[in-house]
Design a protein around this motif. Structure first.
Motif, PDB file in Angstrom:
ATOM      1  N   UNK A  32       0.824  -1.211   0.000  1.00 16.02           N
ATOM      2  CA  UNK A  32       0.000   0.000   0.000  1.00 16.02           C
ATOM      3  C   UNK A  32       0.858   1.260   0.000  1.00 16.02           C
ATOM      4  N   UNK A  33       0.518   2.200  -0.881  1.00  9.54           N
ATOM      5  CA  UNK A  33       1.139   3.519  -0.833  1.00  9.54           C
ATOM      6  C   UNK A  33       0.608   4.271   0.386  1.00  9.54           C
ATOM      7  N   UNK A  34       1.519   4.759   1.193  1.00  7.55           N
ATOM      8  CA  UNK A  34       1.145   5.462   2.420  1.00  7.55           C
ATOM      9  C   UNK A  34       1.433   6.950   2.284  1.00  7.55           C
ATOM     10  N   UNK A  35       0.596   7.742   2.930  1.00  7.70           N
ATOM     11  CA  UNK A  35       0.702   9.192   2.794  1.00  7.70           C
ATOM     12  C   UNK A  35       0.662   9.873   4.151  1.00  7.70           C
ATOM     13  N   UNK A  36       1.288  11.035   4.204  1.00  2.81           N
ATOM     14  CA  UNK A  36       1.149  11.955   5.333  1.00  2.81           C
ATOM     15  C   UNK A  36       0.446  13.210   4.823  1.00  2.81           C
ATOM     16  N   UNK A  37      -0.546  13.636   5.586  1.00  3.20           N
ATOM     17  CA  UNK A  37      -1.252  14.879   5.321  1.00  3.20           C
ATOM     18  C   UNK A  37      -1.098  15.777   6.547  1.00  3.20           C
ATOM     19  N   UNK A  38      -1.402  17.044   6.374  1.00  2.48           N
ATOM     20  CA  UNK A  38      -1.458  17.954   7.510  1.00  2.48           C
ATOM     21  C   UNK A  38      -2.580  18.965   7.292  1.00  2.48           C
ATOM     22  N   UNK A  39      -3.087  19.448   8.409  1.00  2.00           N
ATOM     23  CA  UNK A  39      -4.120  20.467   8.355  1.00  2.00           C
ATOM     24  C   UNK A  39      -3.860  21.488   9.444  1.00  2.00           C
ATOM     25  N   UNK A  40      -3.659  22.712   9.022  1.00  2.00           N
ATOM     26  CA  UNK A  40      -3.462  23.818   9.949  1.00  2.00           C
ATOM     27  C   UNK A  40      -4.812  24.469  10.222  1.00  2.00           C
ATOM     28  N   UNK A  41      -4.951  25.147  11.354  1.00  2.00           N
ATOM     29  CA  UNK A  41      -6.218  25.799  11.676  1.00  2.00           C
ATOM     30  C   UNK A  41      -6.650  26.757  10.570  1.00  2.00           C
ATOM     31  N   UNK A  42      -7.895  26.611  10.137  1.00  2.00           N
ATOM     32  CA  UNK A  42      -8.432  27.504   9.126  1.00  2.00           C
ATOM     33  C   UNK A  42      -7.988  27.226   7.713  1.00  2.00           C
ATOM     34  N   UNK A  44      -7.166  24.187   4.482  1.00  2.00           N
ATOM     35  CA  UNK A  44      -7.554  22.883   3.967  1.00  2.00           C
ATOM     36  C   UNK A  44      -6.450  21.866   4.239  1.00  2.00           C
ATOM     37  N   UNK A  45      -6.853  20.614   4.283  1.00  2.00           N
ATOM     38  CA  UNK A  45      -5.878  19.546   4.457  1.00  2.00           C
ATOM     39  C   UNK A  45      -4.948  19.493   3.249  1.00  2.00           C
ATOM     40  N   UNK A  46      -3.681  19.264   3.519  1.00  2.00           N
ATOM     41  CA  UNK A  46      -2.635  19.308   2.493  1.00  2.00           C
ATOM     42  C   UNK A  46      -1.872  17.989   2.480  1.00  2.00           C
ATOM     43  N   UNK A  47      -1.652  17.457   1.291  1.00  2.00           N
ATOM     44  CA  UNK A  47      -0.800  16.279   1.164  1.00  2.00           C
ATOM     45  C   UNK A  47       0.645  16.714   1.358  1.00  2.00           C
ATOM     46  N   UNK A  62       5.842  20.918  -2.347  1.00  2.00           N
ATOM     47  CA  UNK A  62       6.933  21.865  -2.572  1.00  2.00           C
ATOM     48  C   UNK A  62       7.362  22.542  -1.275  1.00  2.00           C
ATOM     49  N   UNK A  63       6.417  22.757  -0.383  1.00  2.00           N
ATOM     50  CA  UNK A  63       6.692  23.482   0.856  1.00  2.00           C
ATOM     51  C   UNK A  63       7.599  22.717   1.807  1.00  2.00           C
ATOM     52  N   UNK A  64       7.748  21.404   1.609  1.00  2.00           N
ATOM     53  CA  UNK A  64       8.559  20.617   2.538  1.00  2.00           C
ATOM     54  C   UNK A  64       9.751  19.943   1.868  1.00  2.00           C
ATOM     55  N   UNK A  92       0.632  22.223  12.489  1.00  2.00           N
ATOM     56  CA  UNK A  92      -0.574  21.586  11.959  1.00  2.00           C
ATOM     57  C   UNK A  92      -0.802  20.266  12.694  1.00  2.00           C
ATOM     58  N   UNK A  93      -1.948  19.682  12.444  1.00  2.00           N
ATOM     59  CA  UNK A  93      -2.191  18.291  12.827  1.00  2.00           C
ATOM     60  C   UNK A  93      -1.767  17.421  11.650  1.00  2.00           C
ATOM     61  N   UNK A  94      -0.880  16.486  11.927  1.00  2.00           N
ATOM     62  CA  UNK A  94      -0.361  15.600  10.894  1.00  2.00           C
ATOM     63  C   UNK A  94      -1.025  14.233  11.013  1.00  2.00           C
ATOM     64  N   UNK A  95      -1.511  13.740   9.883  1.00  3.67           N
ATOM     65  CA  UNK A  95      -2.213  12.457   9.867  1.00  3.67           C
ATOM     66  C   UNK A  95      -1.643  11.559   8.778  1.00  3.67           C
TER      67      UNK A  95
END
Length: 116
Positions: A32-42, A44-47, A62-64, A92-95
């Motif tokens: 399975x391809x696994x991913x990390x996302x993050x969402x900062x307050x206010x 949208x969730x970002x890959x 690009x930001x990381x 952010x919250x990282x998921x």
């Protein structure tokens, strides 16, 4: 059932590092391809990054790029996110996430706060 459990978040000063872990269970992890996302307050969730099954393919927002590294240990059913040179905008919250047949699975998330 599918479980994704993140750990490793916390409070860090700008320029610091953290390593996030995501322990997976309830499915066959290695293909399975696994991913990390993050969402900062206010915002949208970002890959943030993903890694293919064999670990040979990775992709980053690009930001990381150049600061974060995604990796996996298929023997431990775990995916990691090494985060270096953290900046306040990384707060952010990282998921972690895995695709299912009909739905996408998510962990509960771990908070990363970058502040002096």
């Amino acid at each position: 059932q599918v479980r994704l459990v993140e750990s490793g978040g916390g409070l860090v000063q700008p320029g610091g590092s953290l390593r996030l872990s995501c322990a997976a269970s309830g499915f066959t992890f290695s293909p399975v391809t696994m991913s990390w996302y993050r969402q900062a307050p206010g915002k949208e969730r970002e890959l943030v990054a993903f890694i293919t099954s064999a670990g040979g393919g990775t992709n980053y927002a690009d930001s990381v790029k150049g600061r974060f590294t995604i990796s996996r240990d298929n023997a431990k059913n775990t995916v990691y996110l090494q985060m270096n040179d953290l900046q306040p905008e990384d707060t952010a919250v990282y998921s972690c996430s895995a695709p299912g047949r009909l739905v996408r699975y998510w962990g509960q998330g771990t908070q990363v706060t970058v502040s002096s």
